[in-house]
Design a protein around this motif. Structure first.
Motif, PDB file in Angstrom:
ATOM      1  N   LYS A 216      29.985  -5.149  56.887  1.00  0.00           N
ATOM      2  CA  LYS A 216      28.702  -4.752  57.459  1.00  0.00           C
ATOM      3  C   LYS A 216      27.871  -3.946  56.472  1.00  0.00           C
ATOM      4  CE  LYS A 216      26.634  -2.099  61.243  1.00  0.00           C
ATOM      5  NZ  LYS A 216      26.908  -1.250  62.425  1.00  0.00           N
ATOM      6  N   ILE A 217      28.501  -2.998  55.768  1.00  0.00           N
ATOM      7  CA  ILE A 217      27.754  -2.142  54.849  1.00  0.00           C
ATOM      8  C   ILE A 217      27.769  -2.671  53.414  1.00  0.00           C
ATOM      9  CG2 ILE A 217      28.258  -0.127  56.282  1.00  0.00           C
ATOM     10  CD1 ILE A 217      30.221   0.806  54.155  1.00  0.00           C
ATOM     11  N   GLY A 218      28.493  -3.770  53.169  1.00  0.00           N
ATOM     12  CA  GLY A 218      28.513  -4.364  51.842  1.00  0.00           C
ATOM     13  C   GLY A 218      29.464  -3.697  50.876  1.00  0.00           C
ATOM     14  N   SER A 219      30.534  -3.080  51.372  1.00  0.00           N
ATOM     15  CA  SER A 219      31.491  -2.378  50.508  1.00  0.00           C
ATOM     16  C   SER A 219      32.717  -3.247  50.253  1.00  0.00           C
ATOM     17  CB  SER A 219      31.914  -1.048  51.142  1.00  0.00           C
ATOM     18  OG  SER A 219      32.929  -0.423  50.379  1.00  0.00           O
ATOM     19  N   ALA A 220      32.820  -3.784  49.024  1.00  0.00           N
ATOM     20  CA  ALA A 220      33.985  -4.591  48.670  1.00  0.00           C
ATOM     21  C   ALA A 220      35.246  -3.739  48.648  1.00  0.00           C
ATOM     22  CB  ALA A 220      33.765  -5.250  47.306  1.00  0.00           C
ATOM     23  N   ALA A 221      35.107  -2.456  48.276  1.00  0.00           N
ATOM     24  CA  ALA A 221      36.268  -1.577  48.210  1.00  0.00           C
ATOM     25  C   ALA A 221      36.832  -1.309  49.604  1.00  0.00           C
ATOM     26  CB  ALA A 221      35.896  -0.258  47.537  1.00  0.00           C
ATOM     27  N   LEU A 222      35.964  -1.122  50.598  1.00  0.00           N
ATOM     28  CA  LEU A 222      36.438  -0.878  51.958  1.00  0.00           C
ATOM     29  C   LEU A 222      37.086  -2.140  52.523  1.00  0.00           C
ATOM     30  CD1 LEU A 222      36.733   1.086  54.259  1.00  0.00           C
ATOM     31  CD2 LEU A 222      34.434   0.492  55.048  1.00  0.00           C
ATOM     32  N   VAL A 223      36.550  -3.317  52.196  1.00  0.00           N
ATOM     33  CA  VAL A 223      37.185  -4.565  52.604  1.00  0.00           C
ATOM     34  C   VAL A 223      38.566  -4.680  51.975  1.00  0.00           C
ATOM     35  CG1 VAL A 223      37.063  -7.085  52.455  1.00  0.00           C
ATOM     36  CG2 VAL A 223      35.010  -5.774  53.020  1.00  0.00           C
ATOM     37  N   ALA A 224      38.660  -4.330  50.681  1.00  0.00           N
ATOM     38  CA  ALA A 224      39.958  -4.372  50.000  1.00  0.00           C
ATOM     39  C   ALA A 224      40.942  -3.402  50.640  1.00  0.00           C
ATOM     40  CB  ALA A 224      39.777  -4.031  48.518  1.00  0.00           C
ATOM     41  N   ASP A 225      40.459  -2.243  51.067  1.00  0.00           N
ATOM     42  CA  ASP A 225      41.343  -1.286  51.728  1.00  0.00           C
ATOM     43  C   ASP A 225      41.804  -1.826  53.073  1.00  0.00           C
ATOM     44  OD1 ASP A 225      42.707   1.123  51.464  1.00  0.00           O
ATOM     45  OD2 ASP A 225      41.242   2.234  52.657  1.00  0.00           O
ATOM     46  N   GLY A 226      40.935  -2.577  53.747  1.00  0.00           N
ATOM     47  CA  GLY A 226      41.356  -3.230  54.985  1.00  0.00           C
ATOM     48  C   GLY A 226      42.428  -4.271  54.725  1.00  0.00           C
ATOM     49  N   LEU A 227      42.259  -5.023  53.640  1.00  0.00           N
ATOM     50  CA  LEU A 227      43.283  -5.999  53.266  1.00  0.00           C
ATOM     51  C   LEU A 227      44.591  -5.306  52.896  1.00  0.00           C
ATOM     52  CD1 LEU A 227      41.136  -8.470  51.135  1.00  0.00           C
ATOM     53  CD2 LEU A 227      41.968  -8.789  53.475  1.00  0.00           C
ATOM     54  N   HIS A 228      44.487  -4.115  52.305  1.00  0.00           N
ATOM     55  CA  HIS A 228      45.690  -3.346  51.993  1.00  0.00           C
ATOM     56  C   HIS A 228      46.433  -2.967  53.269  1.00  0.00           C
ATOM     57  CE1 HIS A 228      47.619   0.643  50.604  1.00  0.00           C
ATOM     58  NE2 HIS A 228      48.400  -0.352  50.284  1.00  0.00           N
ATOM     59  N   ALA A 229      45.674  -2.523  54.288  1.00  0.00           N
ATOM     60  CA  ALA A 229      46.304  -2.215  55.574  1.00  0.00           C
ATOM     61  C   ALA A 229      46.970  -3.455  56.165  1.00  0.00           C
ATOM     62  CB  ALA A 229      45.263  -1.641  56.546  1.00  0.00           C
ATOM     63  N   ARG A 230      46.340  -4.602  55.946  1.00  0.00           N
ATOM     64  CA  ARG A 230      46.921  -5.853  56.462  1.00  0.00           C
ATOM     65  C   ARG A 230      48.258  -6.155  55.779  1.00  0.00           C
ATOM     66  NH1 ARG A 230      42.747 -10.218  57.650  1.00  0.00           N
ATOM     67  NH2 ARG A 230      42.779  -9.004  59.590  1.00  0.00           N
ATOM     68  N   THR A 231      48.336  -5.906  54.465  1.00  0.00           N
ATOM     69  CA  THR A 231      49.612  -6.133  53.777  1.00  0.00           C
ATOM     70  C   THR A 231      50.697  -5.216  54.321  1.00  0.00           C
ATOM     71  OG1 THR A 231      49.119  -4.547  52.009  1.00  0.00           O
ATOM     72  CG2 THR A 231      48.435  -6.820  51.665  1.00  0.00           C
ATOM     73  N   ASP A 232      50.321  -3.988  54.677  1.00  0.00           N
ATOM     74  CA  ASP A 232      51.302  -3.075  55.283  1.00  0.00           C
ATOM     75  C   ASP A 232      51.758  -3.594  56.640  1.00  0.00           C
ATOM     76  OD1 ASP A 232      50.968  -1.463  53.090  1.00  0.00           O
ATOM     77  OD2 ASP A 232      49.527  -0.129  54.060  1.00  0.00           O
ATOM     78  N   GLY A 233      50.804  -4.210  57.384  1.00  0.00           N
ATOM     79  CA  GLY A 233      51.184  -4.811  58.654  1.00  0.00           C
ATOM     80  C   GLY A 233      52.129  -5.981  58.463  1.00  0.00           C
ATOM     81  N   PHE A 234      51.884  -6.765  57.403  1.00  0.00           N
ATOM     82  CA  PHE A 234      52.794  -7.867  57.095  1.00  0.00           C
ATOM     83  C   PHE A 234      54.202  -7.354  56.802  1.00  0.00           C
ATOM     84  CE2 PHE A 234      49.205 -10.812  55.397  1.00  0.00           C
ATOM     85  CZ  PHE A 234      48.907 -11.163  56.708  1.00  0.00           C
ATOM     86  N   THR A 235      54.270  -6.227  56.096  1.00  0.00           N
ATOM     87  CA  THR A 235      55.575  -5.641  55.784  1.00  0.00           C
ATOM     88  C   THR A 235      56.315  -5.258  57.057  1.00  0.00           C
ATOM     89  OG1 THR A 235      54.711  -4.783  53.688  1.00  0.00           O
ATOM     90  CG2 THR A 235      56.749  -3.817  54.503  1.00  0.00           C
ATOM     91  N   SER A 236      55.590  -4.617  57.972  1.00  0.00           N
ATOM     92  CA  SER A 236      56.205  -4.252  59.254  1.00  0.00           C
ATOM     93  C   SER A 236      56.600  -5.499  60.037  1.00  0.00           C
ATOM     94  CB  SER A 236      55.238  -3.390  60.077  1.00  0.00           C
ATOM     95  OG  SER A 236      54.986  -2.164  59.427  1.00  0.00           O
ATOM     96  N   LEU A 237      55.764  -6.544  59.938  1.00  0.00           N
ATOM     97  CA  LEU A 237      56.079  -7.792  60.639  1.00  0.00           C
ATOM     98  C   LEU A 237      57.339  -8.425  60.067  1.00  0.00           C
ATOM     99  CD1 LEU A 237      54.883  -9.582  62.864  1.00  0.00           C
ATOM    100  CD2 LEU A 237      53.737 -10.895  61.076  1.00  0.00           C
ATOM    101  N   ALA A 238      57.539  -8.267  58.773  1.00  0.00           N
ATOM    102  CA  ALA A 238      58.764  -8.783  58.163  1.00  0.00           C
ATOM    103  C   ALA A 238      59.982  -8.070  58.722  1.00  0.00           C
ATOM    104  CB  ALA A 238      58.704  -8.607  56.645  1.00  0.00           C
ATOM    105  N   VAL A 239      59.851  -6.758  58.932  1.00  0.00           N
ATOM    106  CA  VAL A 239      60.946  -5.987  59.524  1.00  0.00           C
ATOM    107  C   VAL A 239      61.266  -6.518  60.916  1.00  0.00           C
ATOM    108  CG1 VAL A 239      61.639  -3.706  60.358  1.00  0.00           C
ATOM    109  CG2 VAL A 239      60.430  -3.921  58.178  1.00  0.00           C
ATOM    110  N   ALA A 240      60.214  -6.763  61.705  1.00  0.00           N
ATOM    111  CA  ALA A 240      60.426  -7.268  63.060  1.00  0.00           C
ATOM    112  C   ALA A 240      61.028  -8.675  63.026  1.00  0.00           C
ATOM    113  CB  ALA A 240      59.099  -7.283  63.823  1.00  0.00           C
ATOM    114  N   GLY A 241      60.512  -9.549  62.138  1.00  0.00           N
ATOM    115  CA  GLY A 241      61.049 -10.905  62.046  1.00  0.00           C
ATOM    116  C   GLY A 241      62.498 -10.929  61.614  1.00  0.00           C
ATOM    117  N   GLY A 242      62.839 -10.058  60.656  1.00  0.00           N
ATOM    118  CA  GLY A 242      64.225  -9.971  60.230  1.00  0.00           C
ATOM    119  C   GLY A 242      65.136  -9.494  61.336  1.00  0.00           C
ATOM    120  N   ALA A 243      64.644  -8.533  62.129  1.00  0.00           N
ATOM    121  CA  ALA A 243      65.447  -8.015  63.240  1.00  0.00           C
ATOM    122  C   ALA A 243      65.708  -9.101  64.284  1.00  0.00           C
ATOM    123  CB  ALA A 243      64.740  -6.817  63.880  1.00  0.00           C
TER     124      ALA A 243
END
Length: 377
Positions: A216-243
């Motif tokens: 919305k505000i045109g910040s590529a860095a904030l979008v990248a930080d959102g993608l970083h949070a998504r990678t952390d979610g993927f990591t947690s999802l891997a924990v759940a999938g492994g369990a």
């Protein structure tokens, strides 16, 4: 009066300490290329009231934007920076609550796997701090040394975030291979599953919010930080999938899912790195250039658009253009066309802060007015 040389019209970039153009009081409701409305706001006048500070002020700023009436609205660049900071505040609270909830479960269950995931979420939440600092720096006025201001601080923060995503991919891949070669039993499988789901939900909520505000505000860095949070979610999802795999009697599911998540993180890394690289290289969306050129050609008196350049500084745009006008015009008339051209650009191009418009007279029968510059080409 007919000028013998070209007439230029330069406007400095608006800063928090400078009032924007007075004739832009109808700059609202612009349609951005991502579907969001963009406002070219007004100067932020002196306050006749005080704002809450401390904990109360922090909590208030999370959910209520800082706003005034139409006669006292803040500049759009400051407003977008404030919106970015507010997104970071809210997302940090969400990630903090997620990690605290996991910590409570750790204290009652003693799960080492859950403790590791909790520490991971706490540490990754702190990667938003450099971007927060960058948004604050963007609001500073240009200086004699940093004449364009501090917009590049956002891109530097974006480089740091991309590095953290790469680190997440490396750690996830290493741990997955290590567990594949040396399988380890997972204790408290149900707790690990719950922790993984909780971590995924919290991180994905933050990812969606940061990406939405960043676009919305045109910040590529904030979008990248959102993608970083998504990678952390993927990591947690891997924990759940492994369990789930372990509960189903397939212990190698944990490292295998981890490897799949590593590939997903690499895909996210590619997207984030590409966006930050383009910002560092002054790349813009071609559609913005098309929009700007079309807007210039609609200005009465503009015969041709000889050159047009756009560049991002943080989450704001600047433009530089050379236009051709009739060579018999007076300096004042050429200047008026330049002002009209800049005004049209500010209306047409989302998130544009300022434009430098250089006026060239059309070539008549006389000498080329740029002949003196020929040896510099």
């Amino acid at each position: 009066m007919s000028p013998d040389t070209s007439d230029s019209h330069d406007h400095p970039s608006p800063t928090p300490s400078q009032a924007p153009h007075e004739d832009h009081d109808d700059h609202d409701g612009h349609d951005g290329h991502d579907g969001h409305d963009i406002d070219h706001g007004h100067a932020h006048g002196a306050h006749d009231h005080e704002h809450a500070t401390g904990i109360k002020g922090f909590l208030s700023s999370l959910f209520r934007p800082h706003s005034h009436d139409a006669a006292d609205s803040i500049d759009s660049a400051l407003e977008s920076s404030a919106e970015g900071i507010r997104a970071l505040k809210i997302s940090l609270v969400i990630l903090g609550l997620t990690a605290l909830a996991q910590l409570v479960v750790v204290l009652f269950t003693g799960s080492v796997a859950l403790l590791a995931d909790t520490i991971h979420n706490f540490s990754d939440a702190l990667t938003a701090v450099p971007l927060w600092i960058a948004f604050v720096m963007v609001r500073r006025a240009p200086t004699r040394r940093y004449t364009y201001g501090y917009g590049r601080a956002e891109d530097l923060a974006g480089v740091f975030i991309v590095a953290m995503i790469a680190l997440s991919a490396a750690v996830a891949g290493y741990e997955s291979v290590r567990r594949l070669l040396d399988p380890q039993p997972i204790s408290n499988v149900g707790v690990v599953l719950a922790a993984g789901v909780l971590g995924f939900v919290g991180n994905e909520a933050v990812a969606l919010y940061r990406i939405r505000v960043g676009r919305k505000i045109g910040s590529a860095a904030l979008v990248a930080d959102g993608l970083h949070a998504r990678t952390d979610g993927f990591t947690s999802l891997a924990v759940a999938g492994g369990a789930i795999g372990v509960m189903a009697g397939f212990p190698l599911a944990d490292p295998i899912v981890g490897l799949l998540i590593t590939v997903a993180i690499l895909v996210v890394l590619k997207s984030a790195a590409r966006d930050i690289y383009r910002r560092l290289m002054d790349a813009v969306e071609p559609e913005l250039v098309d929009t700007a050129e079309a807007a210039l050609r609609t200005v009465p008196g503009v015969q041709d658009v000889e050159s047009l350049r756009l560049r991002w500084l943080g989450h704001r745009l600047r433009a530089e253009t050379d236009i051709t006008v009739e060579n018999t015009l007076s300096v004042a008339a050429g200047h008026a066309i330049a002002v009209a051209a800049e005004h049209e650009l500010l209306h047409a191009v989302p998130r544009l802060d300022a434009a430098t418009v250089h006026v060239n007279p059309s070539h008549g029968e006389g000498a080329d007015p740029h002949e003196v510059m020929a040896h510099h080409q």
